[in-house]
Design an enzyme around this catalytic site. Structure first.
Site, PDB file in Angstrom:
ATOM      1  N   GLU A 283      39.823  33.211  43.376  1.00 23.06           N
ATOM      2  CA  GLU A 283      39.346  32.780  44.698  1.00 23.06           C
ATOM      3  C   GLU A 283      39.924  31.435  45.099  1.00 23.06           C
ATOM      4  O   GLU A 283      40.317  31.227  46.254  1.00 23.06           O
ATOM      5  CB  GLU A 283      37.817  32.724  44.695  1.00 23.06           C
ATOM      6  CG  GLU A 283      37.197  32.584  46.089  1.00 23.06           C
ATOM      7  CD  GLU A 283      37.095  31.149  46.579  1.00 23.06           C
ATOM      8  OE1 GLU A 283      36.927  30.944  47.796  1.00 23.06           O
ATOM      9  OE2 GLU A 283      37.192  30.223  45.741  1.00 23.06           O
TER      10      GLU A 283
ATOM     11  N   ASP B 275      37.005  31.677  38.491  1.00 21.90           N
ATOM     12  CA  ASP B 275      38.095  30.695  38.446  1.00 21.90           C
ATOM     13  C   ASP B 275      37.627  29.405  39.111  1.00 21.90           C
ATOM     14  O   ASP B 275      36.681  29.404  39.913  1.00 21.90           O
ATOM     15  CB  ASP B 275      39.350  31.236  39.117  1.00 21.90           C
ATOM     16  CG  ASP B 275      39.196  31.383  40.620  1.00 21.90           C
ATOM     17  OD1 ASP B 275      38.239  32.068  41.050  1.00 21.90           O
ATOM     18  OD2 ASP B 275      40.003  30.812  41.383  1.00 21.90           O
TER      19      ASP B 275
END
Length: 452
Positions: free
Chosen positions: A159, A97
């Site tokens: 994250e 991500d």
């Protein structure tokens, strides 16, 4: 030429030959808008990226590949290849991500299209952390079937949101990622070409602060001067969090610690940070002190009327999102309590104050000894042609503490392609492809030489 020299030369050649594929991989990854926030981007983008990562690592020889849902709803990609009998296992970490692009207009290249400019590759996630995904792939491709150790890959899917999905997943499934050495590749070198272990990370406390003073907005001509302005109250409150030198001043938190490791030259920091000419640095310590040894309070956002379209009104409410970074040795819960107490005691004019805790994360300090660290030091020195150095980092990776608590015997090392020129989390993020190449070689050398 010795057999070891031949091995190094062969791996160096193989990694170099993989760099066109590395660029193609990164172009595909950057093209996937994997922001793990459904309020901003479709969740399907993250799911597509997760499948891309799973397929890519299956293609390089990891056999047990799957997508695992974590408690925050994100999917972690886990792929592994068991260790030969008696051999250690290495865990390779990365995340797929990315941060949102922020201001599209501030980008000099297309946000979601890998673009080469002045020798660097630009695009959101090019460094943080898709560049590290590609680095892992390149190392494993160069090694082929020559893997004398076990390898497990975990790619996190949320994250950047800090919602803790993978942390909780690891705690609930400890055997799935158990390893003797853990390479957390979401960090970077001190500078391009300078191999670096990141040994400390700051923790963090995130809060949203709301100040209220009035039942509704009031005409500034009729009421301004006596009616308390919530926005002015917020400005005064935030001003209490720094002194005249720019030091963070949260009552109860020490702000005079010093950093004893490698120093960060002021001129280099000015260049890396893009400081405007004549603008001063914050704090009365060295750059390294301010970044790695002391707390730092940043105002991440403020809800207030925009200049264009604003009216002549006294504001009844203001909100701010605050990020407090704390150095190793500071307990995040105590830091949270100190921040709350400070904000309450410095709120002006008896304004109504509400403080909402978003998240906390503990600081981290890695170990220095052990066979994995020795093998990686040798691998980095060979790949870069110079010894590795060490640094702290102001960012937070709460997962490191979960790894340390869950696998107390594992050696944890923080590395990666994210050196200062990458401008991670900002417009115009980029990666230097030589960092991908050198770190892929170092990882390949490490995986081929590490023994318990």
């Amino acid at each position: 030429m010795t057999s070891d020299d031949t091995r190094v030369s062969d791996l160096r050649k193989r990694v170099a030959e993989q760099m066109p594929q590395a660029r193609a991989d990164l172009a595909q990854l950057v093209g996937l808008k994997s922001v793990a926030d459904p309020r901003q981007f479709p969740p399907e983008e993250c799911e597509r990226t997760a499948y891309w990562v799973a397929d890519a690592f299956a293609a390089v020889g990891l056999t047990r590949v799957g997508l695992h849902e974590t408690p925050d709803g994100s999917k972690a990609v886990i792929a592994s290849r068991p260790a030969p009998p008696g051999a250690p296992t290495v865990l390779l970490y990365c995340h797929y991500d990315v941060q949102p692009p922020l201001d599209d207009a501030a980008w000099r290249t297309p946000v979601w299209e890998l673009t080469e400019k002045d020798g660097r590759w630009y695009g959101r996630g090019a460094a943080d952390c898709k560049g590290n995904i590609v680095m892992h792939l390149t190392a494993l491709r160069a090694l082929g079937t020559d893997l004398p150790v076990g390898v497990t890959l975990v790619a996190e899917g949320s994250e950047e949101q800090g919602t803790g999905g993978l942390e909780r997943f690891v705690e609930a499934n400890p055997d799935l990622l158990r390893a003797d050495a853990i390479l957390v590749c979401d960090s970077g070198n001190f500078a391009v070409g300078v191999p670096t272990f990141t040994e400390t990370l700051r923790g963090n406390v995130n809060v949203v602060v709301t100040v209220e003073t009035l039942a509704g907005p009031l005409h500034s001509g009729m009421f301004g001067g006596a009616a308390p302005d919530a926005l002015a109250a917020m400005i005064k409150l935030l001003d209490s969090l720094r002194d005249e030198h720019g030091n963070t001043t949260v009552d109860g938190l020490a702000n005079d610690e010093t950093w004893s490791g490698v120093q960060y030259p002021e001129d280099q920091f000015r260049t890396d940070a893009g400081l405007l000419s004549g603008v001063g640095l914050l704090g009365d310590g060295t750059v390294a002190d301010m970044l790695w040894a002391r707390p730092a309070l940043t105002v991440l956002g403020i809800d207030a009327p925009k200049v264009v379209g604003s009216s002549a009104a006294v504001q009844p409410i203001a909100r701010a999102r605050l990020n407090l970074r704390i150095p190793p040795g500071t307990d995040p819960e105590k830091a949270h309590q100190a921040l709350v107490a400070h904000l309450k005691s410095h709120t002006p004019w008896q304004a109504k104050l509400n403080i909402e805790l978003e998240s906390t994360g503990a600081p981290f300090r890695s170990g220095r000894g052990g066979p994995a660290r020795a093998a990686m030091e040798s691998a980095l020195a060979t790949a870069y042609g110079r010894p590795a150095t060490t640094q702290g980092q102001g960012g937070s990776i709460p997962l490191c503490n979960v790894f340390a608590d869950t696998y107390p015997d594992a050696e944890i090392m923080l590395l990666g392609v994210e050196e200062p020129q990458c401008l991670i989390h900002a417009p115009n993020e980029s990666v230097d492809p030589t960092e991908i190449e050198h770190l892929a070689l170092a990882e390949a050398l490490f995986l081929s030489s590490y023994t318990r």
